[in-house]
Scaffold this active site. Structure first.
Site, short mmCIF file in Angstrom:
data_model
loop_
_atom_site.label_atom_id
_atom_site.label_comp_id
_atom_site.label_asym_id
_atom_site.label_seq_id
_atom_site.Cartn_x
_atom_site.Cartn_y
_atom_site.Cartn_z
CG ASP A 56 -1.63 7.71 0.12
OD1 ASP A 56 -2.42 7.48 -0.80
OD2 ASP A 56 -0.69 8.51 0.03
CG ASP B 80 -1.53 1.27 1.59
OD1 ASP B 80 -2.22 1.81 0.70
OD2 ASP B 80 -1.36 1.77 2.72
#
Ligand code: XBP
Ligand code: MG
Length: 255
Positions: free
Chosen positions: A12, A10
């Site tokens: 953010d 991932d």
């Protein structure tokens, strides 16, 4: 023990703490440029982060925070234009080196590459944001380290739907059982586990109190030699040796 072939990250909150002083600031700058009196405070943004996707977040704010805009006739276009302006602000902030990588990220990426592992990204954020962050923190060549950069609107349903991880696995042509996902949020864990992936979580200020029961391991950070992680939970918590920082050998024990 299954062979670990790929790490899927991932962006953010996981690669870098981009939300509070990155995306949130970029949204507010775009609102000001558009002559809107909207101001997403740290607290309000934390609430809005439940809605993944910047365009979806703006729409939710419009519809649920009582902002009685004379509803623009072309609402979709209004939101798209506002979000595009926000993305320019965010990528400019990345170009200025506004946000560093989280501890252990650069080290682990390099260790994975040295071990011949494949790398991928599965994120809700806009693709331009990913390349701007990678370019500013690891250099332009780092974009090529990732076999797949699955980002933003490339899938119909954003996290917590599994679509983005399912798409990344399909592009990698790998079974989920030979990969690990790295996330920071409950939405992200739901998405990754929904795609069949075991998931390692590094929490952040916005996600510390979220539900990570489905995660394989929950840490405060990936750690560095001399700067150990703290184990916070997860199914594997009691079997992880005290490496004190996440390295490839430790990741292999999580499959
Ligand atoms: C986090 C998100 C994104 C960002 C903002 O993505 O939900 O929407 O908050 O980026 P992830 P955009 O944790 O999956 O990386 O405005 O480009 O959506
Ligand atoms: Mg995230």
């Amino acid at each position: 023990m299954k062979k670990l072939l790929a790490l899927i990250f991932d962006v953010d909150g996981t690669l870098a703490d981009t939300e509070r002083e990155g995306h949130r600031v970029a949204f507010n700058r775009a609102f000001t440029d558009a002559g809107l009196d909207w101001d997403w405070s740290v607290k309000l943004y934390g609430e809005l982060l439940r809605i993944t996707g910047g365009k979806e977040r703006i729409r939710y704010f419009l519809e649920h925070q009582g902002r009685q805009l004379a509803r623009p006739a072309q609402l979709d276009q209004f939101i798209a234009d506002l979000h595009a302006a926000k993305t320019v602000h965010f990528t400019n902030m990345m170009d200025d080196g506004a946000i560093p990588l989280r501890p252990g990220v650069a080290r682990l990426l390099q260790e994975a590459r040295d071990a011949g592992m494949r790398l991928a990204i599965a994120t809700t954020t806009t693709p331009a944001n990913v390349t701007a962050l990678l370019r500013s923190t690891l250099g332009a060549d780092s974009i090529g380290w990732f076999d797949v950069i699955a980002a933003g609107d490339i899938v119909p349903a954003k996290k917590p739907a599994p679509d983005i991880y399912t798409y990344a696995l399909r592009q990698l042509q790998l079974d989920a059982s030979m990969c690990l996902a790295f996330e920071d949020s409950a939405n992200g864990v739901q998405s990754a586990t929904g795609a069949g992936l075991r998931t390692l979580v590094t929490i952040n200020d916005y996600t510390a109190d979220e539900n990570f029961t489905a995660a394989t391991l929950v840490l405060d950070q990936l750690g560095e030699p001399g700067a150990p992680y703290r184990i916070l939970g997860g199914q594997a918590a009691n079997t992880v040796t005290n490496n004190r920082w996440v390295d490839i050998a430790m990741l292999r024990t999580l499959l």
